[in-house]
Design an enzyme around this catalytic site. Structure first.
Site, PDB file in Angstrom:
ATOM      1  CD1 TRP A 178      -2.624   1.676   0.457  1.00 42.33           C
ATOM      2  CD2 TRP A 178      -2.009   1.889   2.608  1.00 42.33           C
ATOM      3  NE1 TRP A 178      -3.330   2.720   0.997  1.00 42.33           N
ATOM      4  CE2 TRP A 178      -2.976   2.874   2.305  1.00 42.33           C
ATOM      5  CE3 TRP A 178      -1.488   1.832   3.902  1.00 42.33           C
ATOM      6  CZ2 TRP A 178      -3.427   3.796   3.257  1.00 42.33           C
ATOM      7  CZ3 TRP A 178      -1.937   2.746   4.850  1.00 42.33           C
ATOM      8  CH2 TRP A 178      -2.898   3.712   4.529  1.00 42.33           C
ATOM      9  CG  ASP A 259      -2.187  -2.470   7.493  1.00 46.00           C
ATOM     10  OD1 ASP A 259      -3.312  -2.348   8.027  1.00 46.00           O
ATOM     11  OD2 ASP A 259      -1.809  -1.763   6.534  1.00 46.00           O
ATOM     12  CE  LYS A 295      -9.938   0.208   3.154  1.00 41.91           C
ATOM     13  NZ  LYS A 295      -9.411   0.740   1.953  1.00 41.91           N
TER      14      LYS A 295
HETATM   15  N1  KET Z   1      -3.736  -0.530   5.343  1.00 43.02           N
HETATM   16  C1  KET Z   1      -3.985  -0.950   4.098  1.00 43.02           C
HETATM   17  C2  KET Z   1      -3.296  -2.162   3.596  1.00 43.02           C
HETATM   18  C3  KET Z   1      -4.876  -0.238   3.306  1.00 43.02           C
HETATM   19  O1  KET Z   1      -5.108  -0.686   2.086  1.00 43.02           O
HETATM   20  C4  KET Z   1      -5.515   0.926   3.809  1.00 43.02           C
HETATM   21  C5  KET Z   1      -6.407   1.710   2.955  1.00 43.02           C
HETATM   22  C6  KET Z   1      -5.227   1.286   5.136  1.00 43.02           C
HETATM   23  C7  KET Z   1      -4.340   0.539   5.868  1.00 43.02           C
HETATM   24  C8  KET Z   1      -5.809   2.476   5.804  1.00 43.02           C
HETATM   25  O2  KET Z   1      -7.138   2.639   5.793  1.00 43.02           O
HETATM   26  P1  KET Z   1      -7.867   3.595   6.838  1.00 43.02           P
HETATM   27  O3  KET Z   1      -8.903   4.280   6.022  1.00 43.02           O
HETATM   28  O4  KET Z   1      -6.847   4.563   7.395  1.00 43.02           O
HETATM   29  O5  KET Z   1      -8.409   2.710   7.873  1.00 43.02           O
HETATM   30  N2  KET Z   1      -6.421   1.586   1.692  1.00 43.02           N
HETATM   31  C9  KET Z   1      -7.324   2.215   0.725  1.00 43.02           C
HETATM   32  C10 KET Z   1      -7.644   3.641   0.958  1.00 43.02           C
HETATM   33  C11 KET Z   1      -6.465   4.558   1.045  1.00 43.02           C
HETATM   34  O6  KET Z   1      -5.537   4.496   0.244  1.00 43.02           O
HETATM   35  O7  KET Z   1      -6.500   5.391   1.970  1.00 43.02           O
HETATM   36  C12 KET Z   1      -6.779   1.957  -0.680  1.00 43.02           C
HETATM   37  O8  KET Z   1      -5.709   1.353  -0.828  1.00 43.02           O
HETATM   38  O9  KET Z   1      -7.458   2.317  -1.649  1.00 43.02           O
END
Ligand code: KET
Length: 449
Positions: A178, A259, A295
């Protein structure tokens, strides 16, 4: 009473008088400029920020910015990992609506600051959700959990804690990962290195490379592990491979930092998706876990997540928590109350919890059905290449193998938005839009862009 009124009005009169004198100090322009000239203006009188260059948009969130600007009626946003319904609409889970209604109906609820560590009940329930109700770490009270600002905030707090208090400052992240991971950990004060993970030739796991790289990492290094539904590749180790990773990491004293942003999204089951973490906790060793409810509960904008640190004893866990508070307090003081309250209502109530698991499973199933439909659509078109990875990969994303030039062609010609690494969010697809995506992929691979 009267005297007080009079004196207070006369003191405000005095203040207004002083202000007026200050502002209208004749027409003495020198004096005025000393009042008005910005004390921050640069030598030329321009902005002290004039030298700034325009920063690029975020590689993931910027895709949505570009999408929003496109007037085309057929445009399709497969960039950000956010769930959409068959109608292409964002989804608020029914169970979340119910929990919010409960919260609104409860007139005893107040808006006081939460403690630095957040909502205590939420923290306990989150630990139970990820480690399992019968986890030895919970039973022995040797875990500390703090509410953080979603997954990102949990990773950042965990990163800063490690940078301050852990003897090794290097964190190994998967290649690829990511896009925010390297930035989060670098800014947290850690040195970021990568370990091999994905093999473009097989579009699967480079397990040998992974073992070699972790085997060569200095003892004690931190290793970031995607708990399930690896982003962006959709490729997860098998349980047997996880066991080998665990043994290798424990034998070298590598510190696991999980994570967990997609619990429930990989298999449709919360427990199955938490298995790798539980294996590491069951051996009695230490680890960190960053959880996100963005999610799996659809709470994206509520920014609700948790950081857990599993320790060897309750005594150490207590001291770790006291130090986490010192990381959090100057960062954002204390976390928000609303999202964590929604989660607590759902996790504490058996019926709501069950309802949530059903809604979660329905989201996971719809994504799996999109995988099948896209795979079939490419097969029907006779699109050259082996597309079986679309159905083999797991979670929200398919790592298509399309290159940046191909992605850019699809955006320009078909108004399909995705990250330049060729990742598509399957959650953004619907039966209606699958043919359009398949047409675009077919065109781009037969056109030799
Ligand atoms: N870890 C991973 C692996 C991840 O894909 C995300 C979000 C997060 C943590 C953090 O999410 P949060 O909203 O802070 O709980 N991924 C998606 C959104 C982004 O990039 O912020 C994405 O990859 O599209």
């Amino acid at each position: 009473m009267k005297t007080t009124d009079f004196s207070s009005s006369s003191s405000s009169d005095r203040r207004i008088g002083a202000l007026l004198r200050h502002l209208t100090a004749g027409s003495d322009s020198d004096h005025l400029s000393s009042v008005y000239a910005s004390p921050t203006s640069g030598v030329t009188g321009g902005s002290v920020f004039a030298h700034l260059v325009q920063a690029p948009e975020d590689p993931i969130l910027g895709v949505t910015v570009a999408y929003n600007k496109d007037p085309s009626p057929v445009k399709l946003n497969l960039g950000v990992g956010a769930y959409r319904t068959e109608e292409g609409k964002p989804l608020v889970l029914n169970v979340v609506r119910k929990a919010e209604q409960q919260l609104i109906n409860d007139r005893t609820r107040i808006k006081e600051y939460l403690p630095i560590v957040g909502l205590v009940e939420f923290n306990k329930l989150s630990a139970k959700l990820i480690l399992g109700a019968d986890s030895p770490a919970i039973r022995e009270n040797r875990i500390t959990t703090v509410e953080c600002l979603s997954g990102t905030g949990s990773l950042r707090v965990g990163g800063e804690f490690l940078a301050k208090h852990y003897h090794q400052k290097t964190i190994y992240i998967t290649q690829p990962t990511w896009g925010n991971h390297p930035k989060i950990f670098t800014l947290a004060g850690l040195t970021v290195k990568t370990y091999r993970y994905y093999d473009p030739a097989t579009r699967g796991l480079n397990f040998q490379g992974l073992l070699e790289d972790l085997g060569a990492a200095p003892a004690g290094s931190i290793v970031l592990l995607h708990a399930c539904a690896h982003n962006p590749t959709g490729v997860d180790p098998t349980i047997q491979q996880w066991e080998q990773i665990r043994q290798l990491m424990r034998s070298k004293g590598l510190m696991p930092f999980f994570d967990s942003a997609y619990q429930g999204f990989a298999s449709g089951s919360l427990d199955t998706d938490a298995k790798p973490i539980r294996m590491f906790v069951a051996d009695g060793g230490e680890c960190l876990v960053a959880q996100s409810y963005a999610k799996n509960m659809g709470l994206y904008g509520e920014r609700v997540g948790a950081l857990s640190i599993v320790c060897k004893s309750a005594d150490v866990a207590g001291r770790v928590e006291s130090q986490l508070k010192l990381v959090i307090r100057p960062m954002y003081s204390s976390p928000p109350i609303h999202g964590a309250s929604i989660v607590a209502v759902i996790l504490r109530d058996k019926n709501l919890f069950n309802e949530w698991t059903l809604e979660l499973k329905a989201m996971a199933d719809r994504i799996i059905s999109m995988r099948k439909q896209l795979f079939e659509a490419l097969r029907t078109r006779g699109t050259p290449g082996d597309w079986s990875h679309i159905i083999k990969q797991i979670g929200m994303f398919t790592f298509t193998g399309l290159n940046p030039a191909q992605v850019s062609f699809m955006t320009k010609e078909y108004h399909i938005y995705m990250t330049s690494d060729g990742r598509i969010s399957m959650a953004g697809l619907s039966s209606k839009t699958v043919p359009h995506l398949a047409d675009a992929i077919h065109a781009v691979v037969t056109k030799a862009v």
